[in-house]
Structure formats: C-alpha cells, structure tokens
Design an enzyme around this catalytic site. Structure first.
Site, mmCIF file in Angstrom:
data_model
loop_
_atom_site.group_PDB
_atom_site.id
_atom_site.type_symbol
_atom_site.label_atom_id
_atom_site.label_comp_id
_atom_site.label_asym_id
_atom_site.label_seq_id
_atom_site.Cartn_x
_atom_site.Cartn_y
_atom_site.Cartn_z
ATOM 1 N N LYS A 13 0.751 -1.269 0.100
ATOM 2 C CA LYS A 13 0.097 -0.102 -0.005
ATOM 3 C C LYS A 13 0.820 1.298 0.042
ATOM 4 O O LYS A 13 0.709 2.127 -0.879
ATOM 5 C CB LYS A 13 -0.727 -0.027 1.317
ATOM 6 C CG LYS A 13 -1.924 -1.295 1.478
ATOM 7 C CD LYS A 13 -2.628 -1.178 2.672
ATOM 8 C CE LYS A 13 -2.130 -1.234 4.070
ATOM 9 N NZ LYS A 13 -1.518 -2.424 4.244
ATOM 10 N N ARG A 87 -9.846 0.543 8.461
ATOM 11 C CA ARG A 87 -9.658 -0.843 8.826
ATOM 12 C C ARG A 87 -10.778 -1.580 9.538
ATOM 13 O O ARG A 87 -10.207 -2.576 9.975
ATOM 14 C CB ARG A 87 -8.428 -0.900 9.776
ATOM 15 C CG ARG A 87 -6.881 -1.044 9.037
ATOM 16 C CD ARG A 87 -6.011 -0.481 10.098
ATOM 17 N NE ARG A 87 -4.926 -1.423 9.870
ATOM 18 C CZ ARG A 87 -3.798 -1.052 9.322
ATOM 19 N NH1 ARG A 87 -3.905 0.220 8.566
ATOM 20 N NH2 ARG A 87 -2.618 -1.488 9.335
ATOM 21 N N ARG A 126 11.956 -5.323 5.094
ATOM 22 C CA ARG A 126 11.374 -3.931 4.855
ATOM 23 C C ARG A 126 12.401 -3.175 5.560
ATOM 24 O O ARG A 126 12.579 -3.388 6.721
ATOM 25 C CB ARG A 126 10.049 -3.754 5.198
ATOM 26 C CG ARG A 126 9.753 -2.051 5.086
ATOM 27 C CD ARG A 126 8.446 -1.648 5.108
ATOM 28 N NE ARG A 126 7.863 -2.285 6.368
ATOM 29 C CZ ARG A 126 6.196 -2.153 6.526
ATOM 30 N NH1 ARG A 126 5.617 -1.891 5.462
ATOM 31 N NH2 ARG A 126 5.887 -2.736 7.613
ATOM 32 N N ARG A 160 10.979 -0.737 11.259
ATOM 33 C CA ARG A 160 9.732 -0.762 12.207
ATOM 34 C C ARG A 160 9.838 -1.751 13.407
ATOM 35 O O ARG A 160 10.174 -2.852 12.978
ATOM 36 C CB ARG A 160 8.507 -0.861 11.387
ATOM 37 C CG ARG A 160 8.191 0.543 10.631
ATOM 38 C CD ARG A 160 7.092 0.371 9.622
ATOM 39 N NE ARG A 160 5.948 -0.275 10.209
ATOM 40 C CZ ARG A 160 4.790 -0.406 9.519
ATOM 41 N NH1 ARG A 160 4.740 0.113 8.377
ATOM 42 N NH2 ARG A 160 3.847 -1.053 9.965
ATOM 43 N N ARG A 171 -1.078 -8.677 13.483
ATOM 44 C CA ARG A 171 -1.500 -7.833 12.453
ATOM 45 C C ARG A 171 -2.414 -8.323 11.182
ATOM 46 O O ARG A 171 -3.230 -7.942 10.961
ATOM 47 C CB ARG A 171 -0.444 -7.122 11.631
ATOM 48 C CG ARG A 171 0.239 -5.933 12.595
ATOM 49 C CD ARG A 171 1.578 -5.631 12.319
ATOM 50 N NE ARG A 171 1.999 -5.075 10.840
ATOM 51 C CZ ARG A 171 3.090 -4.880 10.133
ATOM 52 N NH1 ARG A 171 4.121 -5.446 10.964
ATOM 53 N NH2 ARG A 171 3.326 -4.264 9.265
HETATM 54 P P1 AP5 Z 1 4.944 -1.778 2.092
HETATM 55 O O1 AP5 Z 1 4.554 -0.927 0.810
HETATM 56 O O2 AP5 Z 1 5.647 -1.039 2.947
HETATM 57 O O3 AP5 Z 1 3.821 -2.265 2.520
HETATM 58 P P2 AP5 Z 1 2.265 -1.788 3.142
HETATM 59 O O4 AP5 Z 1 1.155 -2.454 2.365
HETATM 60 O O5 AP5 Z 1 2.335 -0.414 3.363
HETATM 61 O O6 AP5 Z 1 2.347 -2.484 4.563
HETATM 62 P P3 AP5 Z 1 2.602 -1.895 6.033
HETATM 63 O O7 AP5 Z 1 3.376 -3.068 7.016
HETATM 64 O O8 AP5 Z 1 2.772 -0.552 6.050
HETATM 65 O O9 AP5 Z 1 1.083 -2.309 6.359
HETATM 66 P P4 AP5 Z 1 0.249 -2.210 7.929
HETATM 67 O O10 AP5 Z 1 -1.389 -1.993 7.375
HETATM 68 O O11 AP5 Z 1 0.495 -3.213 8.595
HETATM 69 O O12 AP5 Z 1 1.057 -0.796 8.621
HETATM 70 P P5 AP5 Z 1 0.275 0.512 8.821
HETATM 71 O O13 AP5 Z 1 1.721 1.414 8.892
HETATM 72 O O14 AP5 Z 1 -0.854 0.772 8.111
HETATM 73 O O15 AP5 Z 1 5.713 -2.912 1.411
HETATM 74 C C1 AP5 Z 1 6.409 -3.893 2.169
HETATM 75 C C2 AP5 Z 1 7.815 -4.329 1.796
HETATM 76 O O16 AP5 Z 1 7.383 -5.175 0.507
HETATM 77 C C3 AP5 Z 1 8.836 -3.460 1.468
HETATM 78 O O17 AP5 Z 1 9.765 -3.770 1.761
HETATM 79 C C4 AP5 Z 1 8.389 -3.132 -0.191
HETATM 80 O O18 AP5 Z 1 9.597 -2.505 -0.804
HETATM 81 C C5 AP5 Z 1 7.928 -4.392 -0.504
HETATM 82 N N1 AP5 Z 1 7.214 -4.556 -1.804
HETATM 83 C C6 AP5 Z 1 6.190 -3.678 -1.990
HETATM 84 N N2 AP5 Z 1 5.456 -3.895 -3.156
HETATM 85 C C7 AP5 Z 1 6.328 -5.091 -3.547
HETATM 86 C C8 AP5 Z 1 6.160 -5.731 -4.686
HETATM 87 N N3 AP5 Z 1 4.905 -5.742 -5.483
HETATM 88 N N4 AP5 Z 1 7.050 -6.878 -5.031
HETATM 89 C C9 AP5 Z 1 7.927 -7.049 -4.009
HETATM 90 N N5 AP5 Z 1 8.263 -6.611 -2.977
HETATM 91 C C10 AP5 Z 1 7.359 -5.574 -2.625
HETATM 92 O O19 AP5 Z 1 -0.052 0.272 10.497
HETATM 93 C C11 AP5 Z 1 0.687 0.148 11.363
HETATM 94 C C12 AP5 Z 1 -0.200 0.197 12.595
HETATM 95 O O20 AP5 Z 1 -0.597 1.411 13.025
HETATM 96 C C13 AP5 Z 1 -1.147 -1.113 12.758
HETATM 97 O O21 AP5 Z 1 -0.761 -2.375 12.939
HETATM 98 C C14 AP5 Z 1 -2.244 -0.439 13.859
HETATM 99 O O22 AP5 Z 1 -1.563 -0.713 15.278
HETATM 100 C C15 AP5 Z 1 -1.841 1.203 13.587
HETATM 101 N N6 AP5 Z 1 -2.915 1.518 12.729
HETATM 102 C C16 AP5 Z 1 -2.546 2.156 11.330
HETATM 103 N N7 AP5 Z 1 -3.789 2.615 10.841
HETATM 104 C C17 AP5 Z 1 -4.916 2.113 11.482
HETATM 105 C C18 AP5 Z 1 -6.209 1.907 11.480
HETATM 106 N N8 AP5 Z 1 -6.908 2.693 10.473
HETATM 107 N N9 AP5 Z 1 -7.085 1.542 12.347
HETATM 108 C C19 AP5 Z 1 -6.405 1.309 13.627
HETATM 109 N N10 AP5 Z 1 -4.918 1.146 13.853
HETATM 110 C C20 AP5 Z 1 -4.345 1.406 12.748
HETATM 111 MG MG MG Z 2 2.575 0.892 4.937
#
Ligand code: AP5
Ligand code: MG
Length: 215
Positions: A13, A87, A126, A160, A171
């Site tokens: 994402k 979410r 990552r 992270r 997660r």
């Molecule tokens: P990346 O693009 O970083 O993936 P992502 O989908 O953004 O993954 P996240 O881990 O950020 O998602 P998340 O939902 O767990 O975390 P968030 O920060 O939202 O890609 C991942 C890796 O793969 C990278 O190394 C990239 O280079 C590689 N890659 C990407 N695309 C690729 C491809 N096509 N091929 C190969 N490699 C690839 O949330 C964190 C925490 O915050 C949550 O756990 C929760 O505690 C809290 N939180 C955030 N939002 C909310 C909400 N709305 N409600 C409640 N709690 C929340």
């Molecule tokens: Mg992300």
C-alpha cells in the site's frame, strides 16, 4: 479522485501510494505513518498507542478517525489516497460521512491481493528512509548505493518495531478479523477493484493506473 488502497500488512500500500503522490499529485493519508509520527514527536496520543502498535493490534477507531478528519479539511491536491484506513466497518462508515461533509466522495477501493507467505518475506526484509519515508527491501528493492536513500540521499535507514514475525501474526489476525469484511462492504457498494499485489512493483503500479484511468 479519492481512493482507498486495501490490503494486509506488506501488501504494498505504502509503496504504491508514494508513486501515486509523485505521478498524480495525490495526497497520501497513511494512518500508520501519522501514528508513528505522533510517537516520534512524543505526543500524549503517541505514547498511548505505542504498545498497541508494537504488538500489532489496532488502535481505537476514535483516534484514527480524528486523524483523518483533521487532514480532510486541509489541502485536497489531486485527491486523497487512504493507505491503511479504513480498517474496520466503523471507520468505513465514518469515512463516507466525513467525505460527504467536505463535498467529496470515494471513487475506487483497490484491493491488493497477496498471499500470506509473501507477506512474511516482505515485512521481515523491509526498511525505510528516515529522511523522506522511501520504502526499500533487502531483496526486492535495494537502494542503488547500499545504505543511501535514492530519493533524498539520507543514510538514516530504519526498521519498524512491529516488523517481526510475532507482531506480523497479530497484524494478520487483526486484518482477517476486522479489515477483510471491508472487501464485501465495498463490493456491495460497487466500488471494489482488485489488483494482483504479487506482481512486480511496476506491474502493480500499471494495474492501479489502469483502474484509475478507467474511472
Ligand atoms: P509496503 O508498501 O511498505 O507495504 P504496506 O502495505 O504499506 O504494509 P504496512 O506494513 O505498512 O501495512 P500495515 O497495514 O501493517 O501498517 P500501517 O503502517 O498501516 O511494502 C512492504 C515491503 O514489501 C517493502 O519492503 C516493499 O519494498 C516491498 N514490496 C512492496 N511491493 C512489492 C512488490 N510488488 N513486489 C516485491 N516487494 C514489494 O499500520 C501500522 C500499525 O498502526 C497497525 O498495526 C495499527 O496498530 C496502527 N494503525 C494504522 N492505521 C490504523 C487504523 N486505520 N486503525 C487502527 N489502527 C491503525
Ligand atoms: Mg504502509
């Protein structure tokens, strides 16, 4: 144009949102990034959510809806990319209401499909530039020069706290229990589009571009 990027942790994402910002002038609203920022700047809310995030659980709807509400009344650019929000069904209802209040609507919800095996590899490999937020990977996306960001030249690379197998398991559970019902929710509203998130980064970007251009 306002879109949601929907998918489990590691689906890509953030990677795709950053490209849309660059290529289309859209504004990325990542609740994960906003919460991490609150932690770094040491706000009371940041302290409150730290342990919850490190364990991989979701923070309350109230907190994240408040964060998004603040941003929607600001600059709107080429539209919003909601990354990691909504979410829960409660957050999805709130988003519809908030967008309506500022005279906006949702144009598409793009589900990024990946398999759980790939997620473990993506998350454990990552790292992110502390200077500009560019996202890298030990195997699939290394910077041209080791340890130096391609985009801003910073050498401050970060991993992270929640990018470990235990937190990832939580997660994923949270995703399947609370977030995956949004797939049916947006399908029923006629807004759901699906792309193959397992493809190469450029191919995923092309698939997303095709969805946006068709709208
Ligand atoms: P990346 O693009 O970083 O993936 P992502 O989908 O953004 O993954 P996240 O881990 O950020 O998602 P998340 O939902 O767990 O975390 P968030 O920060 O939202 O890609 C991942 C890796 O793969 C990278 O190394 C990239 O280079 C590689 N890659 C990407 N695309 C690729 C491809 N096509 N091929 C190969 N490699 C690839 O949330 C964190 C925490 O915050 C949550 O756990 C929760 O505690 C809290 N939180 C955030 N939002 C909310 C909400 N709305 N409600 C409640 N709690 C929340
Ligand atoms: Mg992300």
């Amino acid at each position: 144009m306002n879109i949601i990027l929907l998918g489990p942790p590691g689906a890509g994402k953030g990677t795709q949102a950053r490209r849309l910002v660059e290529e289309r002038g859209m504004i990325q609203l990542s609740t994960g990034d906003m919460l991490r920022e609150a932690r770094t700047s040491g706000t009371e809310m940041g302290r409150k959510v730290a342990d919850i995030m490190d364990r991989g659980e979701l923070v309350t709807d109230e907190i994240v809806i408040g964060l998004i509400e603040e941003k929607l009344t600001g600059e709107q650019g080429g539209g919003f990319i909601f990354d990691g929000f909504p979410r829960t069904l409660g957050q999805a209802d709130a988003l519809g209401e908030l967008l309506g209040r500022v005279g906006q609507s949702l144009d598409a919800v793009i589900e990024m499909q990946v398999d759980d095996e790939a997620l473990v590899r993506r998350i454990t490999g990552r790292f992110t530039c502390g200077g500009c937020g560019e996202v890298y990977h030990d195997e699939t996306r290394r910077p041209a020069k080791d340890g130096v960001c391609d985009v801003c030249g910073s050498t401050d690379m970060k991993r992270r706290a929640d990018d470990n197998e235990d937190s990832l398991r939580t997660r994923l559970l949270e995703y399947y229990k609370k977030t995956s019902p949004l797939i049916g929710y947006y399908y029923a509203k006629g807004q759901l589009e699906t792309v193959d998130g397992l493809a190469e980064i450029d191919e995923v970007a092309a698939a997303i571009a095709a969805v946006l251009d068709a709208r």
